[in-house]
Design a protein around this motif. Structure first.
Motif, PDB file in Angstrom:
ATOM      1  N   GLY A   1       0.813  -1.207   0.000  1.00 28.11           N
ATOM      2  CA  GLY A   1       0.000   0.000   0.000  1.00 28.11           C
ATOM      3  C   GLY A   1       0.850   1.262   0.000  1.00 28.11           C
ATOM      4  N   LEU A   2       1.917   1.247   0.795  1.00 27.50           N
ATOM      5  CA  LEU A   2       2.825   2.391   0.806  1.00 27.50           C
ATOM      6  C   LEU A   2       3.487   2.582  -0.560  1.00 27.50           C
ATOM      7  CD1 LEU A   2       4.521   1.830   4.280  1.00 27.50           C
ATOM      8  CD2 LEU A   2       2.860   3.600   3.698  1.00 27.50           C
ATOM      9  N   TRP A   3       3.881   1.463  -1.186  1.00 32.90           N
ATOM     10  CA  TRP A   3       4.556   1.561  -2.480  1.00 32.90           C
ATOM     11  C   TRP A   3       3.590   2.025  -3.575  1.00 32.90           C
ATOM     12  CZ3 TRP A   3       9.228   2.449  -3.512  1.00 32.90           C
ATOM     13  CH2 TRP A   3       9.723   2.296  -4.823  1.00 32.90           C
ATOM     14  N   LEU A   4       2.320   1.696  -3.442  1.00 30.10           N
ATOM     15  CA  LEU A   4       1.335   2.202  -4.389  1.00 30.10           C
ATOM     16  C   LEU A   4       1.317   3.731  -4.357  1.00 30.10           C
ATOM     17  CD1 LEU A   4      -0.988   1.790  -6.395  1.00 30.10           C
ATOM     18  CD2 LEU A   4      -2.530   1.558  -4.438  1.00 30.10           C
ATOM     19  N   GLY A   5       1.367   4.294  -3.150  1.00 33.82           N
ATOM     20  CA  GLY A   5       1.433   5.742  -3.039  1.00 33.82           C
ATOM     21  C   GLY A   5       2.701   6.310  -3.655  1.00 33.82           C
ATOM     22  N   VAL A   6       3.813   5.601  -3.484  1.00 34.00           N
ATOM     23  CA  VAL A   6       5.086   6.068  -4.051  1.00 34.00           C
ATOM     24  C   VAL A   6       5.034   6.071  -5.573  1.00 34.00           C
ATOM     25  CG1 VAL A   6       7.541   5.528  -4.302  1.00 34.00           C
ATOM     26  CG2 VAL A   6       6.468   5.407  -2.061  1.00 34.00           C
ATOM     27  N   THR A   7       4.542   4.978  -6.167  1.00 36.30           N
ATOM     28  CA  THR A   7       4.539   4.893  -7.633  1.00 36.30           C
ATOM     29  C   THR A   7       3.532   5.851  -8.262  1.00 36.30           C
ATOM     30  OG1 THR A   7       3.073   2.959  -7.425  1.00 36.30           O
ATOM     31  CG2 THR A   7       5.420   2.538  -7.802  1.00 36.30           C
ATOM     32  N   LEU A   8       2.527   6.265  -7.487  1.00 41.70           N
ATOM     33  CA  LEU A   8       1.601   7.274  -7.993  1.00 41.70           C
ATOM     34  C   LEU A   8       2.223   8.673  -7.972  1.00 41.70           C
ATOM     35  CD1 LEU A   8      -1.798   6.145  -6.431  1.00 41.70           C
ATOM     36  CD2 LEU A   8      -1.360   6.487  -8.866  1.00 41.70           C
TER      37      LEU A   8
ATOM     38  N   GLY B   1       6.994   6.916 -16.257  1.00 41.00           N
ATOM     39  CA  GLY B   1       5.661   6.335 -16.165  1.00 41.00           C
ATOM     40  C   GLY B   1       5.666   4.828 -16.364  1.00 41.00           C
ATOM     41  N   THR B   2       6.372   4.378 -17.400  1.00 37.76           N
ATOM     42  CA  THR B   2       6.480   2.940 -17.646  1.00 37.76           C
ATOM     43  C   THR B   2       7.140   2.239 -16.472  1.00 37.76           C
ATOM     44  OG1 THR B   2       6.560   3.244 -20.041  1.00 37.76           O
ATOM     45  CG2 THR B   2       7.459   1.192 -19.183  1.00 37.76           C
ATOM     46  N   LEU B   3       8.176   2.837 -15.907  1.00 36.94           N
ATOM     47  CA  LEU B   3       8.872   2.243 -14.766  1.00 36.94           C
ATOM     48  C   LEU B   3       7.952   2.163 -13.552  1.00 36.94           C
ATOM     49  CD1 LEU B   3      12.306   4.041 -15.150  1.00 36.94           C
ATOM     50  CD2 LEU B   3      11.892   1.598 -15.458  1.00 36.94           C
ATOM     51  N   ALA B   4       7.150   3.206 -13.317  1.00 37.69           N
ATOM     52  CA  ALA B   4       6.245   3.205 -12.172  1.00 37.69           C
ATOM     53  C   ALA B   4       5.188   2.108 -12.305  1.00 37.69           C
ATOM     54  CB  ALA B   4       5.573   4.573 -12.030  1.00 37.69           C
ATOM     55  N   VAL B   5       4.604   1.966 -13.494  1.00 36.38           N
ATOM     56  CA  VAL B   5       3.581   0.944 -13.715  1.00 36.38           C
ATOM     57  C   VAL B   5       4.192  -0.453 -13.617  1.00 36.38           C
ATOM     58  CG1 VAL B   5       1.947  -0.003 -15.388  1.00 36.38           C
ATOM     59  CG2 VAL B   5       2.115   2.457 -15.091  1.00 36.38           C
TER      60      VAL B   5
ATOM     61  N   GLY C   1      -4.983   5.981 -12.599  1.00 34.23           N
ATOM     62  CA  GLY C   1      -4.927   7.130 -11.713  1.00 34.23           C
ATOM     63  C   GLY C   1      -4.171   8.299 -12.316  1.00 34.23           C
ATOM     64  N   ARG C   2      -3.156   8.004 -13.130  1.00 26.53           N
ATOM     65  CA  ARG C   2      -2.373   9.059 -13.771  1.00 26.53           C
ATOM     66  C   ARG C   2      -2.852   9.333 -15.199  1.00 26.53           C
ATOM     67  NH1 ARG C   2      -1.069  12.374 -10.497  1.00 26.53           N
ATOM     68  NH2 ARG C   2       0.167  11.647  -8.718  1.00 26.53           N
ATOM     69  N   ASP C   3      -3.914   8.634 -15.632  1.00 29.20           N
ATOM     70  CA  ASP C   3      -4.491   8.840 -16.964  1.00 29.20           C
ATOM     71  C   ASP C   3      -3.481   8.536 -18.068  1.00 29.20           C
ATOM     72  OD1 ASP C   3      -6.647   9.369 -18.604  1.00 29.20           O
ATOM     73  OD2 ASP C   3      -6.128  11.475 -18.864  1.00 29.20           O
ATOM     74  N   TRP C   4      -2.657   7.502 -17.834  1.00 23.49           N
ATOM     75  CA  TRP C   4      -1.715   7.044 -18.863  1.00 23.49           C
ATOM     76  C   TRP C   4      -2.387   5.916 -19.648  1.00 23.49           C
ATOM     77  CZ3 TRP C   4       2.381   6.497 -14.489  1.00 23.49           C
ATOM     78  CH2 TRP C   4       2.887   7.761 -14.161  1.00 23.49           C
ATOM     79  N   GLN C   5      -3.238   6.277 -20.586  1.00 28.31           N
ATOM     80  CA  GLN C   5      -4.055   5.284 -21.274  1.00 28.31           C
ATOM     81  C   GLN C   5      -3.219   4.292 -22.067  1.00 28.31           C
ATOM     82  OE1 GLN C   5      -6.936   7.562 -23.458  1.00 28.31           O
ATOM     83  NE2 GLN C   5      -7.530   8.737 -21.656  1.00 28.31           N
TER      84      GLN C   5
END
Length: 291
Positions: free
Chosen positions: A67-74, A230-234, A252-256
């Motif tokens: 959960g914490l890492w989800l916040g980081v990658t966002l 963006g690719t690295l975060a996903v 969440g970041r609208d990276w369709q």
């Protein structure tokens, strides 16, 4: 996306084995979950006979860290975006305003909103196949005990999933998605912070260190390879949390342009996580690391 996902998984494997008691079991279990997701956590822990008390505490620590890492990658693309020269696919910087507008026009919504025509025969076939594969895997596990039954199940499911009938079967994605999220609910209910204290807060620090090293490795090597943030975060979220949380980052970041690739590599992690987790567990045991 595959390159970024490969970097992310290696970032987990390189630090999966630093612990004391039951370290080889923890190493394999955490390798599985941080290569694929919660499904792999449950599967690998069963394959290596992780003690029940340690399972509960580690599951709680894993879910909290994920959960914490989800916040980081966002948020990390906002912090580090200017240090990554490659533009994020699907944005105006990458494709120009015209292609970005076309992607937005073609976007049909969240993949989980997709509808499918169902039939009684199709539903019965899905349920019967699932039960049949499970029974066959258990039988093979007893006949050839050197290979855990969960690996037989993974292999059989991968084979079945690539047959033409299942690839075209309406409702498979929808039923799989519902079952997946029911599993997450059950894992979440039994993931209590108090369980971490029972086995020792060290297991939480272990998950934090593994994911932290994973992040440094993923974004560091990704920067050297000129991959976009963006690719690295996903891809990172696909490895740590699985396809659902990778989807959450992309949506969440609208990276369709990253939604479908994120789901694909997340499913790839599910497919490979059990093999990677069991392999690392028995490798650590054979090398007597931390024992």
């Amino acid at each position: 996306m595959l390159t970024a996902f490969g970097i992310a998984v290696v970032g987990t494997l390189m630090f999966a084995g630093v612990f004391g008691e039951n370290m080889w079991r923890l190493a394999g279990t955490l390798t599985g979950t941080y290569s694929g997701g919660g499904l792999n956590f449950a599967a690998v822990s069963q394959a290596v006979d992780l003690p029940a008390s340690l399972f509960a505490g580690t599951a709680a620590a894993d879910n909290l860290t994920t959960g914490l890492w989800l916040g980081v990658t966002l948020t990390i693309p906002l912090w580090l975006g200017r240090w990554f020269p490659a533009p994020i696919p699907g944005t105006a910087a990458a494709a120009g305003p015209e292609r970005t507008a076309r992607l937005e026009a073609e976007y049909v919504g969240h993949p989980f909103d997709q509808r499918a025509a169902l039939s009684a025969l199709g539903v019965a076939g899905l349920l019967a196949t699932g039960v049949g594969l499970l029974l066959l895997a258990e039988l093979l596990g007893r006949m050839i005990p050197v290979i855990p039954s969960i690996l037989w199940l993974s292999t059989l499911a991968l084979i079945a999933g690539h047959t033409p009938w299942f690839r075209k079967l309406p409702g498979a994605f929808q039923f799989g998605t519902v079952a997946l999220h029911l599993f997450f609910v059950v894992i979440g209910i039994f993931s209590r912070v108090s369980e971490i204290m029972v086995v020792g807060v060290e297991v939480f620090w272990l998950t934090l260190v593994i994911v932290g090293v994973h992040g440094l490795w993923t974004f560091g090597i990704g920067r050297l390879l000129n991959l976009d943030v963006g690719t690295l975060a996903v891809a990172s979220q696909a490895a740590i949390g699985g396809p659902s949380s990778a989807l959450a980052v992309a949506v969440g970041r609208d990276w369709q342009a990253l939604i479908l690739p994120g789901i694909v590599v997340g499913l790839l992690g599910y497919a490979l996580g059990n093999y990677a987790g069991v392999a690392v567990a028995y490798l650590v045991q054979a090398l007597s690391i931390g024992l």
